[in-house]
Design a protein around this motif. Structure first.
Motif, PDB file in Angstrom:
ATOM      1  N   UNK A  16     -16.211  -5.335  10.194  1.00 15.80           N
ATOM      2  CA  UNK A  16     -15.350  -6.131   9.293  1.00 15.80           C
ATOM      3  C   UNK A  16     -16.039  -6.188   8.001  1.00 15.80           C
ATOM      4  N   UNK A  17     -16.111  -5.067   7.226  1.00 15.56           N
ATOM      5  CA  UNK A  17     -16.926  -5.099   5.775  1.00 15.56           C
ATOM      6  C   UNK A  17     -16.199  -5.594   4.598  1.00 15.56           C
ATOM      7  N   UNK A  18     -16.937  -6.231   3.926  1.00 11.93           N
ATOM      8  CA  UNK A  18     -16.293  -6.405   2.561  1.00 11.93           C
ATOM      9  C   UNK A  18     -16.580  -5.283   1.456  1.00 11.93           C
ATOM     10  N   UNK A  62     -11.559  -3.160   1.113  1.00  9.35           N
ATOM     11  CA  UNK A  62     -11.079  -4.238   1.484  1.00  9.35           C
ATOM     12  C   UNK A  62     -11.094  -5.502   0.537  1.00  9.35           C
ATOM     13  N   UNK A  63     -11.683  -5.148  -0.762  1.00  8.92           N
ATOM     14  CA  UNK A  63     -11.544  -6.106  -1.664  1.00  8.92           C
ATOM     15  C   UNK A  63     -10.576  -5.770  -2.873  1.00  8.92           C
ATOM     16  N   UNK A  64     -10.337  -4.370  -2.883  1.00 11.90           N
ATOM     17  CA  UNK A  64      -9.330  -3.801  -3.901  1.00 11.90           C
ATOM     18  C   UNK A  64      -7.951  -3.162  -3.595  1.00 11.90           C
ATOM     19  N   UNK A  65      -8.290  -2.711  -2.021  1.00 14.98           N
ATOM     20  CA  UNK A  65      -6.931  -2.289  -1.415  1.00 14.98           C
ATOM     21  C   UNK A  65      -7.181  -0.973  -1.904  1.00 14.98           C
ATOM     22  N   UNK A 120     -14.060   0.365   4.421  1.00 13.20           N
ATOM     23  CA  UNK A 120     -13.651   0.351   5.586  1.00 13.20           C
ATOM     24  C   UNK A 120     -13.033   1.283   6.221  1.00 13.20           C
ATOM     25  N   UNK A 158     -18.181 -12.786   8.767  1.00 15.48           N
ATOM     26  CA  UNK A 158     -18.863 -11.500   8.951  1.00 15.48           C
ATOM     27  C   UNK A 158     -19.829 -11.195   7.992  1.00 15.48           C
ATOM     28  N   UNK A 159     -19.670 -11.408   6.780  1.00 14.72           N
ATOM     29  CA  UNK A 159     -20.378 -11.067   5.653  1.00 14.72           C
ATOM     30  C   UNK A 159     -21.722 -11.877   5.751  1.00 14.72           C
ATOM     31  N   UNK A 192     -10.733   2.641   3.259  1.00 21.36           N
ATOM     32  CA  UNK A 192      -9.933   1.605   2.099  1.00 21.36           C
ATOM     33  C   UNK A 192     -11.112   0.694   1.982  1.00 21.36           C
ATOM     34  N   UNK A 218      -3.224  -5.845   8.091  1.00 24.02           N
ATOM     35  CA  UNK A 218      -4.572  -5.146   8.079  1.00 24.02           C
ATOM     36  C   UNK A 218      -5.704  -6.070   7.644  1.00 24.02           C
ATOM     37  N   UNK A 219      -6.947  -5.726   7.766  1.00 27.31           N
ATOM     38  CA  UNK A 219      -8.145  -6.539   7.115  1.00 27.31           C
ATOM     39  C   UNK A 219      -8.102  -6.603   5.745  1.00 27.31           C
ATOM     40  N   UNK A 220      -8.548  -7.499   5.046  1.00 28.51           N
ATOM     41  CA  UNK A 220      -8.816  -7.436   3.626  1.00 28.51           C
ATOM     42  C   UNK A 220      -9.509  -8.689   3.257  1.00 28.51           C
ATOM     43  N   UNK A 221     -10.131  -8.589   1.932  1.00 25.77           N
ATOM     44  CA  UNK A 221     -10.692  -9.953   1.660  1.00 25.77           C
ATOM     45  C   UNK A 221     -10.253 -10.072   0.101  1.00 25.77           C
ATOM     46  N   UNK A 222      -8.832  -9.701  -0.168  1.00 25.27           N
ATOM     47  CA  UNK A 222      -8.510  -9.662  -1.504  1.00 25.27           C
ATOM     48  C   UNK A 222      -7.731 -10.831  -2.060  1.00 25.27           C
ATOM     49  N   UNK A 236       0.888  -1.096  -0.039  1.00 26.28           N
ATOM     50  CA  UNK A 236       0.020   0.016   0.056  1.00 26.28           C
ATOM     51  C   UNK A 236       0.859   1.284   0.078  1.00 26.28           C
ATOM     52  N   UNK A 240     -14.838 -10.866  14.717  1.00 27.31           N
ATOM     53  CA  UNK A 240     -13.928 -11.395  13.790  1.00 27.31           C
ATOM     54  C   UNK A 240     -13.431 -10.287  12.930  1.00 27.31           C
ATOM     55  N   UNK A 249      -4.578 -11.631  -1.832  1.00 29.30           N
ATOM     56  CA  UNK A 249      -3.514 -11.526  -2.656  1.00 29.30           C
ATOM     57  C   UNK A 249      -2.415 -11.387  -1.461  1.00 29.30           C
TER      58      UNK A 249
END
Lengths: 96, 430
Positions: free
Chosen positions: A48-50, A73-76, A53, B256-257, A71, B315-319, A2, B268, B321
């Motif tokens: 903790x959203x997708x 959290x799926x694309x950063x 955030x 969480x979703x 930010x 950091x939190x992430x769903x990516x 990042x 979580x 990667x």
């Protein structure tokens, strides 16, 4: 990696920063009076959203100051950086 | 895929059973006529139980529901294809040497199921009890390991402290020089620990669950959880509405979703956990080596690749990667421990999204919505627990009360304060 725009120092690599988790989790004013459930909510429960955030970062290896970031959290992708203590940043495409 | 387990029981002829005879029979037709391992049924309008999530834990849950509790009218709904989430992204380490009683009992339950699993499922899960070493690099590490080894032994779990010389014999490539950057002062060893084939675990449970009558429905994403007066009545999916009076959610990385769909908040946060694989080389490491202090763990797969695991991204992430600085830290630690590995090329890198609880222990629980159950928060160490997790979760769903081994892992612990704090205590890395 990042690139985070510190409000005071400008854009730096993420390795200079520490992560502080979800922003706007306020310590309840009447903490001594809280029920166990309300205390658990404050201590442990997180959105903790997708997606977008709102979160805290600290410029550990720079000015050492805290600030907030929006930010995805799926694309950063980072949408906004704003000062700690200010209300949640509202993005133009979000309902008020 | 070879899956040679056992000859058919005397007198029975099951053409779908994998055996040396099935292998020979299919060799005659150039292996072109193997039956499909599981069906691809259309979703029915209703089921007794719907399991959301077709990873190892979800499929195991469905299997034990059918086999141990006689609940066969079960659907497993998977957003993509089974086993493509964390079930296929872990570093395949299996062990049970956790510090606290609650964890030790749960993971040991799982390890015992692992030891019988290939026979149980009639599928070679390639479980290899090659031992797991946890290194100590300083006197404090040694004391912590001794504490955990003692706790393990009191719980009847095999665990021992080994000296530097013994470590050197078990893992000759490890730099055991006292002047090394991370000197090895000793290690804990669980000989019954090891590795398994993660895809085989998923396929084995899928095939066995399917044979028991479970519908495995892929490419079926749950978009809403239907409830009436805080009682679950079904789910909405991309393939239509499915009614069910019981819904079990086992969706590592997305707990969480799914919880948000039922207006439940969970303790979580989701983080990427990265892993790397080297080019294949000749056998160099026949055990699993883990180090808490430098946070790296490595084993060698049957194909010869070194499988290297990292710590979570901060950091939190769903990516799915992960970030490069974590790879850099992991690889530099690996090369400090195993200087010769510095000559290798890394072939692949990926991340899985792990749901981490504040106490690094899972949640296996009923919820405020009746008939809705969650099994989540396995953090960085869910793979090893797959059989046990499915086993106790099936019990929890079938009886509508927690399995005794799952009781300490209920959601209520975050309100009562009875956390099962396995951060660090259980050796950080998984």
């Amino acid at each position: 990696m990042l690139r985070i725009a510190c409000p005071w120092c400008g854009a730096r690599d993420e390795t200079e920063f520490g992560y502080g988790g979800e922003a706007h989790v306020a310590l309840p004013a009447d903490a001594a009076q809280l029920s166990d459930a309300a205390w658990a909510e404050y201590l442990f429960m997180r959105s903790n959203p997708k997606g977008r955030h709102r979160e805290r970062w600290v410029h550990t290896h720079g000015c050492r100051r805290w600030f907030n970031v929006v930010r995805d959290t799926t694309t950063e992708r980072i949408f906004a950086v704003y000062l700690a203590g200010s209300p949640p940043a509202q993005l133009p495409d979000e309902p008020a | 895929m070879l899956a040679i387990i056992a000859a058919p029981a005397a007198g029975s002829i099951d053409l779908n059973r994998y055996s040396i005879f099935a292998l020979a029979r299919n060799a005659l037709s150039r292996h072109e006529n193997w039956p499909r391992a599981w069906r691809s049924p259309e979703p029915r309008r209703s089921y007794d139980v719907v399991i959301v999530g077709g990873g190892g834990h979800g499929l195991a849950t469905a299997y034990y529901l059918a086999r141990e509790h006689g609940i066969r009218n079960v659907a497993v709904l998977e957003r993509g294809l089974i086993g493509l989430g964390n079930s296929g992204r872990n570093t395949t380490i299996v062990r049970s040497n956790y510090l606290w009683d609650a964890s030790a009992h749960l993971y040991e339950h799982s390890l015992r199921l692992w030891e019988q699993l290939a026979g149980t499922l009639n599928f070679n899960v390639m479980f290899s009890q090659r031992g797991v070493l946890n290194l100590a690099h300083n006197p404090h590490d040694l004391r912590e390991l001794a504490r955990r080894v003692n706790a393990n032994r009191l719980n009847g779990i095999d665990s021992e402290i080994v000296s530097t010389a013994q470590v050197k014999r078990l893992a000759p490539a490890l730099d055991c020089d006292p002047r090394a950057r991370y000197p090895v002062l000793g290690a804990s060893l669980q000989r019954r620990g090891g590795t398994a084939r993660h895809d085989a675990l998923v396929w084995g449970y899928a095939r066995a669950a399917d044979a028991a009558g479970v519908d495995i429905i892929q490419n079926c994403e749950v978009t809403a959880i239907r409830q009436k007066d805080r009682r679950v009545v079904g789910v909405e999916t991309t393939r239509g509405v499915i009614d069910a009076s019981k819904v079990g959610v086992v969706v590592a990385g997305h707990a969480s979703v799914l919880a948000a769909m039922a207006e439940i908040r969970l303790p979580i946060e989701s983080h990427p956990l990265q892993a790397l694989v080297s080019e294949p080389i000749k056998p160099v490491l026949d055990t699993v080596v883990m180090s808490n202090a430098v946070h790296v763990y490595v084993s060698q797969s049957d194909k010869g690749e070194l499988v290297v695991g990292a710590g979570i991204d901060p950091y939190t992430s769903y990516s799915q990667r992960g970030s490069f600085p974590v790879i850099e830290a992991t690889v530099s630690a690996l090369v400090a421990l195993f200087p010769s590995f510095g000559r290798l090329k890394l072939m692949r890198q990926w991340a899985g999204i792990v749901d981490v609880c504040p106490d690094a222990s899972p949640i296996i629980s009923k919820t405020p919505v009746r008939g809705l159950y969650f099994n989540c928060g396995w953090g960085t160490g869910g793979f090893k627990a797959t059989p046990g997790s499915g086993h106790v979760f099936a019990h929890t769903i079938a009886r509508d009360e927690p399995h005794p081994l799952a009781t300490p892992f209920a959601l209520e612990r975050f309100t009562t304060g009875a956390l099962v704090d396995e951060h660090g205590a259980a050796a950080v890395a998984h």
